[in-house]
Scaffold this active site. Structure first.
Site, short mmCIF file in Angstrom:
data_model
loop_
_atom_site.label_atom_id
_atom_site.label_comp_id
_atom_site.label_asym_id
_atom_site.label_seq_id
_atom_site.Cartn_x
_atom_site.Cartn_y
_atom_site.Cartn_z
N ILE A 81 73.04 77.47 -43.71
CA ILE A 81 73.61 77.11 -45.01
C ILE A 81 72.81 75.97 -45.66
O ILE A 81 72.52 75.99 -46.86
CB ILE A 81 75.09 76.70 -44.85
CG1 ILE A 81 75.94 77.91 -44.44
CG2 ILE A 81 75.63 76.08 -46.13
CD1 ILE A 81 77.38 77.59 -44.13
N LEU A 122 60.39 76.61 -32.60
CA LEU A 122 59.36 77.60 -32.26
C LEU A 122 57.95 77.06 -32.46
O LEU A 122 56.99 77.65 -31.97
CB LEU A 122 59.54 78.87 -33.10
CG LEU A 122 60.70 79.79 -32.71
CD1 LEU A 122 60.76 80.97 -33.68
CD2 LEU A 122 60.55 80.29 -31.29
N HIS A 144 51.74 50.40 -33.25
CA HIS A 144 51.77 51.71 -32.60
C HIS A 144 50.45 52.45 -32.80
O HIS A 144 50.32 53.26 -33.73
CB HIS A 144 52.93 52.55 -33.14
CG HIS A 144 54.27 52.07 -32.74
ND1 HIS A 144 54.92 52.51 -31.60
CD2 HIS A 144 55.10 51.15 -33.30
CE1 HIS A 144 56.09 51.90 -31.50
NE2 HIS A 144 56.22 51.07 -32.51
N THR A 186 63.42 89.63 -34.83
CA THR A 186 62.47 89.41 -35.94
C THR A 186 62.85 90.29 -37.14
O THR A 186 62.81 89.84 -38.29
CB THR A 186 61.03 89.71 -35.48
OG1 THR A 186 60.63 88.69 -34.57
CG2 THR A 186 60.07 89.74 -36.66
N CYS A 240 54.30 47.86 -28.55
CA CYS A 240 55.45 47.37 -29.29
C CYS A 240 56.43 46.66 -28.34
O CYS A 240 56.19 45.53 -27.95
CB CYS A 240 56.12 48.50 -30.07
SG CYS A 240 57.27 47.91 -31.34
N GLU A 264 49.29 54.91 -31.27
CA GLU A 264 49.41 56.35 -31.04
C GLU A 264 49.52 57.13 -32.35
O GLU A 264 49.17 58.32 -32.40
CB GLU A 264 50.62 56.66 -30.15
CG GLU A 264 51.99 56.40 -30.75
CD GLU A 264 52.51 55.00 -30.51
OE1 GLU A 264 53.74 54.80 -30.59
OE2 GLU A 264 51.70 54.10 -30.25
N ASP A 288 57.01 66.10 -37.13
CA ASP A 288 56.00 67.10 -37.50
C ASP A 288 54.86 66.50 -38.31
O ASP A 288 53.75 67.04 -38.32
CB ASP A 288 56.64 68.25 -38.28
CG ASP A 288 57.29 69.28 -37.37
OD1 ASP A 288 56.76 69.50 -36.26
OD2 ASP A 288 58.31 69.86 -37.75
#
Length: 544
Positions: A150, A18, A518, A193, A382, A520, A74
């Site tokens: 779980i 989400l 890298h 929700t 790379c 980025e 993330d």
């Protein structure tokens, strides 16, 4: 610096994906713009010790921190949204937590006691959260997965305990859920929700704020209904509909009043966030004045998360050049000697990204050949640098069997290889890194490189020494460098350790650059990265 660190715990419900990471990063940017120091910690319930060995199809991109830790993607959001460099303290998996506890048990640190989820696993989770937050005003802690899984229960229990152990003003709980819009019924449905919050409360946690993801903005009626069934004020129900760009999220959350609720709960200063830089980013992203087409030639093009930092870095370069970067994903598997020219002819620039394994390599080599021969701006990252070396060796140096030992171990011309495969001056095989599991050490994290004066890279970075992040094992074989240079290859940078090739260019080409690192991973929407910025700038300038 605040006297006590404040903690914001972010969980998700209903479904995964989400956007908890983007929401967490956006909240961090709001608080940072108020003058606070912010860190974000990601807790992942899966049992892999880290995502480094996981397939991109399983987990998407592996983000690499400056200290060389392979983490969840993330953490890339966190670094792009806030001025904070993540470390190994910012990402913990269940595997890492359990592994730590089991090692302590083997050493006898629990004095023969029965080792259990509660208190030993939960105590270890709490210890890592506290350690990772040390020195910051605010720590945002995101828990992966969804409430009810779980695997995530020990993590929920740990933050429940922290909510009781810390002072009331030190903690705030934010829950991100889905409010689906059913087209056949023509209305938003709040029941998922309600059930998600009910599940969360059954675990002992009452959310202070609900962020409700939906296709459209939640009407006040829906907010009040959710608030009633979830035992919270309606102004704490925050609507976050689909937006044109993820960089609108800080603005959208601020408009919904999330800053005031967090400020009141955590007893922070009531000054307003300074969001002028985000407004500029969003304006340029949504209404650019120019357009450029970039062919993105890779092997995971059907899975955009595998290249998330790269596509964002191209986006950042577009924002900084007031240009819409239209990325045309080209599967390298589908390129062959008969069709590569027609598939690439509409491209204003070509990018070949990193990757592991031999699938699709020949298609990437054809893309590099097209860019070199047609004078199209080429950016190899790379693996993309290694592809360029193989292409030049084959087609300019006449070394038809040139390859990487990663793809063809017995190739005659090992232009790309492990450093343990290089020959010393006396003809013996290089012995460095002999203890590595795979015959050569994986280069991970930020490493120093020295740029050649007056090279393209030197002009773009505007400095001689750079630190960029690596994630690779194979290198340009120095035995072939002089032969490659005779055919126009330029070595623009070398590493401080082992004098390895870090950046290459090409004579008589408007923009040809390959880098072994890298870039980025350090690109940000407000500034971009010098290599990406100039890549897009040149593509616009040369657009046919």
């Amino acid at each position: 610096m605040l006297k006590d660190t404040r903690f914001i715990f972010v969980t998700g419900g209903v479904v995964s994906s989400l956007g908890k990471g983007i929401a967490s990063a956006s909240i961090g940017s709001l608080l940072e713009s108020k003058g606070y120091t912010v860190t974000v910690i990601k807790l992942d319930p899966y049992f892999n010790v880290d995502p480094g060995t996981m397939s991109p199809f399983q987990h998407g991109e592996v983000f690499v921190t400056e200290d060389g830790t392979e983490t969840d993607l993330d953490l890339g959001h966190y670094e792009r949204f806030i001025n904070h460099k993540c470390t190994k303290e910012n990402n913990f998996t269940a595997g890492k937590i359990y592994y730590s506890v089991l090692r302590k048990e083997r050493k006898g640190e629990y004095l023969g006691k029965t080792v259990q989820v509660i208190p030993h696993i939960t105590d270890e989770i709490k210890r890592k959260i506290i350690k990772g937050s040390k020195g910051y005003d605010i720590a945002i802690v995101e828990i992966g997965g969804t409430v009810g899984d779980i695997e995530s229960q020990p993590f929920i229990e740990a933050i429940r305990q922290l909510g009781l152990e810390l002072k009331n003003y030190q903690t705030s709980f934010i829950h991100l859920t889905l409010v689906p819009f059913l087209k056949n019924a023509g209305e938003l449905k709040t029941k998922p929700t309600q059930h998600s919050v009910k599940e969360y409360r059954s675990l002992g946690v009452q959310p202070d704020i609900l962020i409700c993801r939906s296709d459209i903005k939640l009407p006040q009626e829906s907010k009040e209904k959710i608030a009633l069934f979830c035992s919270m004020p309606s102004n704490a129900v925050i609507s976050l509909p689909d937006l044109e760009t993820i960089y609108e999220v800080p603005l959208a959350l601020d408009e919904e009043g999330i800053d005031k609720i967090i400020t009141d709960k955590l007893q922070l200063e009531k000054n307003k966030p300074n969001l002028s830089a985000w407004k500029k980013v969003v304006k340029r992203k949504i209404k650019p004045s120019k357009l450029v087409n970039v062919a993105f030639v890779g092997k995971y093009v059907d899975l955009k998360d595998a290249y998330f930092s790269l596509t964002e870095a191209l986006d950042h370069a577009g924002i900084n050049n007031d240009t819409k970067v239209n990325i045309n994903f080209v599967s390298s598997d589908e390129l062959n000697s008969k069709n590569y020219s027609s598939k690439l002819k509409k491209s204003d620039a070509i990018l070949v990204p990193g990757g592991f394994g031999g699938r699709g390599i020949e298609g990437m080599i054809l893309a590099a050949k097209y860019a070199r021969e047609k004078k199209v701006p080429y950016f190899g990252i790379c693996l993309g640098l290694q592809i360029a070396i193989i292409e030049i060796a084959r087609n300019l140096c006449g070394l038809k069997d040139a390859n990487s030992t990663e793809f063809k171990p017995r190739t005659k011309h090992k232009v790309i290889s492990l450093i343990t495969e290089w020959k010393n001056e006396d003809g013996s095989i290089e012995k460095r890194d002999k203890n590595s599991d795979k015959g050569g050490t994986m280069r991970l994290g930020a490493q120093k490189a020295k740029l050649k004066i007056n090279s393209l890279a030197h002009k773009l970075y505007k400095k001689t020494n750079i630190f960029e992040r690596h994630r690779h094992r194979y290198e340009v074989n120095p035995e072939y460098v002089s032969e490659l240079e005779k055919k126009g290859l330029l070595i623009s940078a070398r590493s401080e350790i082992h004098n390895l090739v870090e950046i290459i260019g090409m004579k008589d080409h408007p923009w040809y650059l390959g880098c072994q690192f890298h870039p980025e991973f350090t690109s940000k929407p407000k500034t971009g990265h010098p290599l990406f910025n100039d890549f897009i700038k040149t593509a616009v300038k040369l657009k046919r």
